[in-house]
Write an enzyme that holds these catalytic residues in place. Structure first.
Site, PDB file in Angstrom:
ATOM      1  N   CYS A  78       0.718  -0.989  -0.016  1.00  0.00           N
ATOM      2  CA  CYS A  78      -0.049  -0.066  -0.008  1.00  0.00           C
ATOM      3  C   CYS A  78       0.799   1.127   0.146  1.00  0.00           C
ATOM      4  CB  CYS A  78      -0.843   0.199   1.125  1.00  0.00           C
ATOM      5  SG  CYS A  78      -1.993  -1.323   1.115  1.00  0.00           S
ATOM      6  N   HIS A 122      -3.928   6.985   3.054  1.00  0.00           N
ATOM      7  CA  HIS A 122      -4.172   5.603   2.465  1.00  0.00           C
ATOM      8  C   HIS A 122      -5.496   5.402   3.146  1.00  0.00           C
ATOM      9  CE1 HIS A 122      -4.215   1.624   1.177  1.00  0.00           C
ATOM     10  NE2 HIS A 122      -3.898   1.260   2.533  1.00  0.00           N
ATOM     11  N   ASN A 143     -10.130  -0.114   0.106  1.00  0.00           N
ATOM     12  CA  ASN A 143      -8.999  -0.301  -0.038  1.00  0.00           C
ATOM     13  C   ASN A 143      -8.367  -0.671  -0.986  1.00  0.00           C
ATOM     14  OD1 ASN A 143      -6.052  -0.499   0.311  1.00  0.00           O
ATOM     15  ND2 ASN A 143      -6.424  -1.552   2.525  1.00  0.00           N
TER      16      ASN A 143
END
Length: 330
Positions: A117, A257, A287
């Site tokens: 990520c 994020h 996500n």
């Protein structure tokens, strides 16, 4: 303390999201979950999922073409393609090389970054380095993720969290008035097995037995990831702000994020940034791993949330463990 002068500018951005929208209620058809359970724990309402035949490189190509067109830059003017993905279409060659071929960026060197990520912010710093060192004039930085391909769709603790998509940015040297002000990155490989895939590499090759046991799919220790994510992203924000010569009070917008709403809220609190200054789209997309920040950045630029003169802070956390933050002046 005065703000650092940015050397590299974000010229343009672009994004791609698959057409297929999957709601929380849709997930009830094949996993034991419900809309209330997902919303209260994650803030996610819908996510985009790619078609089975839709490739990570193809999603990256669409986002990249949009970014290049907005910048008025032809693909053959790109000197470097730096691509972040945790879900490559194949292990060899890189997805970046497939992207180069798809968009006909014939002059560009191309390579992948694997920091989960955190990958897009890592890649942005690498692009900044090539430009600041005079090794490139135009750098395309892309994140593309087909998370649906590595999820265990029988595990309700993970499969409800993720979505697919791609975001891209074009970088060039600037005049010092806007661009990347500072960054900070860190890793801790001792915690690798908090978020990982057990099989599929040279260490543990795939076998029919390991596939049957779903060892090639993603595993996550949710509670430990939550604790480490909040602590690490808060540290990254502090470090990036200090390097920029700024404080949380100077930040006009935070683009974190998009892991889940509780991590976003906790990170913003530790950074001293109110939620009305935090850009959130996790409710719509889930996500998207390293694609979450560039997609949110592109949206915020397109919908006018980011205005000229704004200072923007971005922070991320992912498998590795990896984490980081970056400050931009627009």
């Amino acid at each position: 303390m005065s703000m650092s002068s940015p050397a590299v500018e974000i010229v343009s951005t672009g994004r791609y999201l698959p057409d297929r929208i999957v709601t929380n209620d849709d997930l009830r058809e094949f996993v034991d979950t419900n809309d209330e359970w997902i919303r209260t724990r994650t803030g996610i309402v819908t996510r985009r999922l790619a078609r089975e035949d839709e490739l990570a490189a193809e999603m990256a190509a669409t986002a990249s073409r949009i970014a290049l067109e907005r910048a008025g830059i032809a693909p053959d003017e790109v000197d470097a393609i730096i691509l972040s993905t945790a879900t490559p279409d194949r292990l060899l060659p890189s997805t970046a090389c497939d992207l180069q071929a798809l968009i006909a960026a014939d002059r560009a060197m191309a390579f992948d970054v694997q920091a989960a990520c955190s990958g897009w912010l890592y890649a942005m710093s690498m692009g900044e380095g090539y430009l600041a060192a005079g090794r490139a004039e135009t750098v395309l930085v892309v994140a593309t993720e087909k998370m649906s391909a590595i999820l265990d769709w029988t595990d309700r603790t993970t499969c409800v969290l993720f979505g697919d998509g791609s975001g891209a940015a074009v970088l060039k040297r600037g005049d010092g008035s806007k661009g990347i002000v500072s960054s900070f990155h860190a890793s801790d490989g001792r915690l690798a097995e908090l978020l990982w895939r057990k099989s599929g590499g040279a260490k543990v090759p795939l076998t029919p037995e390991r596939v049957a046991e779903r060892e090639h799919l993603m595993l996550m220790s949710g509670r430990e990831i939550f604790k480490n994510a909040v602590r690490s992203m808060a540290q990254a924000c502090d470090e990036a702000l200090e390097r920029a010569g700024l404080t949380g009070d100077d930040i006009d917008l935070m683009i974190p994020h998009q892991a889940n709403i509780r991590i976003i809220e906790s990170t913003a609190k530790y950074a001293g940034i109110p939620m009305d200054k935090v850009y959130v789209n996790v409710d719509r997309y889930g996500n998207m791993s390293s694609a979450s920040i560039p997609v949110a950045l592109d949206e915020a630029l397109e919908d006018g949330t980011i205005e000229s003169g704004m200072k923007v802070l971005s922070a991320t956390f992912g498998a590795g463990l990896t984490w980081g933050a970056m400050v931009w002046q627009f």
